[in-house]
Design an enzyme around this catalytic site. Structure first.
Site, PDB file in Angstrom:
ATOM      1  N   ARG A  53      31.168  19.705  -2.901  1.00 23.59           N
ATOM      2  CA  ARG A  53      30.871  20.694  -3.934  1.00 23.59           C
ATOM      3  C   ARG A  53      32.062  20.728  -4.877  1.00 23.59           C
ATOM      4  NH1 ARG A  53      34.994  22.609  -2.882  1.00 23.59           N
ATOM      5  NH2 ARG A  53      34.473  24.381  -4.158  1.00 23.59           N
ATOM      6  N   GLY A  54      31.967  21.555  -5.941  1.00 26.48           N
ATOM      7  CA  GLY A  54      33.002  21.523  -6.973  1.00 26.48           C
ATOM      8  C   GLY A  54      32.556  20.544  -8.058  1.00 26.48           C
ATOM      9  N   ALA A  55      32.636  21.011  -9.311  1.00 22.95           N
ATOM     10  CA  ALA A  55      32.022  20.251 -10.407  1.00 22.95           C
ATOM     11  C   ALA A  55      32.473  18.782 -10.477  1.00 22.95           C
ATOM     12  CB  ALA A  55      32.284  20.987 -11.719  1.00 22.95           C
ATOM     13  N   ARG A  90      21.827  20.295  -8.165  1.00 22.01           N
ATOM     14  CA  ARG A  90      22.555  21.530  -8.508  1.00 22.01           C
ATOM     15  C   ARG A  90      22.574  21.666 -10.038  1.00 22.01           C
ATOM     16  NH1 ARG A  90      27.742  23.241  -5.391  1.00 22.01           N
ATOM     17  NH2 ARG A  90      26.928  25.232  -6.119  1.00 22.01           N
ATOM     18  N   GLN A 203      34.366  29.921  -0.291  1.00 20.98           N
ATOM     19  CA  GLN A 203      35.130  28.685  -0.556  1.00 20.98           C
ATOM     20  C   GLN A 203      36.635  28.949  -0.580  1.00 20.98           C
ATOM     21  OE1 GLN A 203      32.379  29.603  -2.210  1.00 20.98           O
ATOM     22  NE2 GLN A 203      31.261  27.870  -3.080  1.00 20.98           N
ATOM     23  N   ASP A 244      32.752  25.213 -13.868  1.00 17.55           N
ATOM     24  CA  ASP A 244      31.643  24.273 -13.651  1.00 17.55           C
ATOM     25  C   ASP A 244      31.037  23.797 -14.954  1.00 17.55           C
ATOM     26  OD1 ASP A 244      31.819  26.122 -11.176  1.00 17.55           O
ATOM     27  OD2 ASP A 244      30.886  24.247 -10.534  1.00 17.55           O
ATOM     28  N   ASN A 254      31.822  29.755 -14.196  1.00 14.10           N
ATOM     29  CA  ASN A 254      32.485  29.404 -12.928  1.00 14.10           C
ATOM     30  C   ASN A 254      31.871  30.249 -11.817  1.00 14.10           C
ATOM     31  OD1 ASN A 254      34.487  27.898 -11.465  1.00 14.10           O
ATOM     32  ND2 ASN A 254      35.655  29.783 -11.256  1.00 14.10           N
ATOM     33  N   LYS A 255      32.372  30.066 -10.631  1.00 14.40           N
ATOM     34  CA  LYS A 255      31.851  30.754  -9.450  1.00 14.40           C
ATOM     35  C   LYS A 255      31.690  32.247  -9.683  1.00 14.40           C
ATOM     36  CE  LYS A 255      30.888  29.215  -6.437  1.00 14.40           C
ATOM     37  NZ  LYS A 255      29.487  28.792  -6.328  1.00 14.40           N
TER      38      LYS A 255
HETATM   39  O1  MRU Z   1      29.506  26.231  -5.643  1.00 16.88           O
HETATM   40  P1  MRU Z   1      30.728  25.357  -5.690  1.00 16.88           P
HETATM   41  O2  MRU Z   1      31.580  25.443  -4.474  1.00 16.88           O
HETATM   42  O3  MRU Z   1      30.386  23.932  -6.094  1.00 16.88           O
HETATM   43  O4  MRU Z   1      31.554  25.977  -6.889  1.00 16.88           O
HETATM   44  C1  MRU Z   1      32.808  25.450  -7.226  1.00 16.88           C
HETATM   45  C2  MRU Z   1      33.465  26.206  -8.300  1.00 16.88           C
HETATM   46  O5  MRU Z   1      32.967  27.173  -8.824  1.00 16.88           O
HETATM   47  C3  MRU Z   1      34.759  25.662  -8.782  1.00 16.88           C
HETATM   48  O6  MRU Z   1      35.629  26.688  -9.161  1.00 16.88           O
HETATM   49  C4  MRU Z   1      34.450  24.770  -9.980  1.00 16.88           C
HETATM   50  O7  MRU Z   1      33.555  23.757  -9.632  1.00 16.88           O
HETATM   51  C5  MRU Z   1      35.640  24.196 -10.574  1.00 16.88           C
HETATM   52  S1  MRU Z   1      36.154  22.903  -9.565  1.00 16.88           S
HETATM   53  C6  MRU Z   1      37.417  22.058  -9.872  1.00 16.88           C
END
Ligand code: MRU
Length: 366
Positions: A53-55, A90, A203, A244, A254-255
């Site tokens: 996960r993470g963009a 996603r 996370q 993201d 973002n999250k």
């Molecule tokens: O749902 P996730 O765990 O994929 O969300 C991740 C985030 O929101 C991160 O902060 C974002 O992707 C930036 S990552 C370098």
């Protein structure tokens, strides 16, 4: 970055087995498991169910997913089907679409026989570019931390708050928000990180805290609601988060919960920075709140929590009454007026169309 004494990336091509391998992040911090992704379905599942996960990492994983599929069937139909299957996993992180479009634009004009090799070469390159972008983000972010350090007494700790995991596990290496922290720590600047737990998936608690522990960076895990209080009491010098999807006008998705941190930061004059590699910018979107699709995830993530029991087993417990439904929007949008600056691989800019255009004059704004 480090796992024990070994350097890992979050995804890699293993020459010995000829397989793409990932760290299966569902088990961290309690177990470190590496798994092979062998088919397009494996890649789709790994992204959808958050093994990765993470963009930026989602983008890199999708690129390898295309490559693996090209080795099995490199026809035009297979390429476009792969774009669709991976794209729907996603919806919010734009790096996914960026990587799929990039791979498709490269592969479509090539003869079918040449596609698999070209796809693997480009997937490796996407990973290497992500690592370099994040290293540069770290160096630019380090300057911000140095400036804050210069305004403090020698040796005084700099407190940085971060939300979710925008660490090396969310990228191929270094992380976005964490890269300045790693660089500052390596430069001997005393930093201390407030790690938001980041409900519902935690996370921060599961991943960012694990990263900080592994690199001996002083940190505390805090509940998501603690940030505002810490800011009111002068215990946060700056916030750095990831994103993201960032719009061409500087709004940041973002999250979930990032927006509330930015509001509290604004109210307390705490600088609020967002770190991002350029593939996270969606140049087609102006108004983040109206235009970015927000992923709605399963309510089980809200009504249940995963953890390790005293007997060592990893499992889920229910924390709400039977029958109470959960609501689970996974991301929110922080308007640019709340953001002090965007830290990119090309430098730091104002969160505005002009700021982004100055750093990326090669891009056309909508
Ligand atoms: O749902 P996730 O765990 O994929 O969300 C991740 C985030 O929101 C991160 O902060 C974002 O992707 C930036 S990552 C370098």
């Amino acid at each position: 970055m480090k796992v024990g004494d070994t350097h890992y990336r979050s995804i890699w091509f293993d020459q010995a087995s000829g397989q793409v391998q990932i760290i299966d992040q569902r088990w961290l911090p309690h177990e470190f498991r590496v798994v092979d992704l062998r088919t397009r379905d494996d890649f789709a599942r790994a992204i959808r169910d958050m093994w990765v996960r993470g963009a930026p990492l989602i983008g890199a994983t999708a690129a390898y997913g295309v490559a693996v599929q090209m080795a099995l069937d490199a026809s035009d139909e297979s390429l476009s089907e792969t774009w669709n299957i991976l794209h729907e996993t996603r919806p919010t992180a734009i790096n996914l679409r960026w990587a799929l479009d990039d791979m498709t634009a490269l592969l479509l004009p090539l003869p079918i026989k040449a596609r698999a090799a070209a796809a693997f070469a480009r997937a490796h390159e996407i990973c290497d570019q992500d690592v370099e972008c994040n290293r540069q983000i770290g160096l630019h972010g380090l300057q911000i931390i140095k400036t804050i350090a210069a305004g403090k007494k020698t040796g005084e700790v700099i407190n940085i708050l971060t939300h979710c995991n925008a660490g090396w596990l969310a990228t191929v290496d270094w992380g976005t928000a964490t890269s300045p922290m790693y660089h500052a720590h390596q430069a001997g600047i005393p930093v201390h990180i407030w790690v938001d737990e980041t409900r519902p998936r935690n996370q921060g608690a599961l991943l960012t805290a694990w990263e900080m522990n592994s690199h001996d960076i002083p940190h505390h895990l805090i509940v998501d609601n603690a940030g505002g209080h810490l800011m009111q009491h002068g215990q946060v010098d700056l916030c750095i988060v990831g994103t993201d999807r960032t719009t061409a006008h500087g709004d940041v998705c973002n999250k979930i919960g990032t927006y509330l941190k930015a509001l509290a930061a604004k109210d307390n004059d705490v600088p609020f920075y967002v770190a991002l590699p350029s593939p996270t910018i969606d140049w087609t979107v102006k108004n983040g709140i109206a235009e970015i699709p927000i992923e709605e995830r399963s309510d089980i993530e809200v009504t249940h929590v995963q953890g390790r029991s005293p007997d060592g087993s990893i499992g889920e417990v229910q924390i709400s009454p039977d029958g109470t439904p959960g609501g689970n929007p996974a991301f929110d949008v922080t308007p640019r007026r709340l953001i002090t600056g965007l830290i990119t691989e090309r430098g730091v800019c104002e969160a505005s169309p002009e700021g982004l255009a100055a750093l990326f004059p090669d891009r056309v704004l909508p």
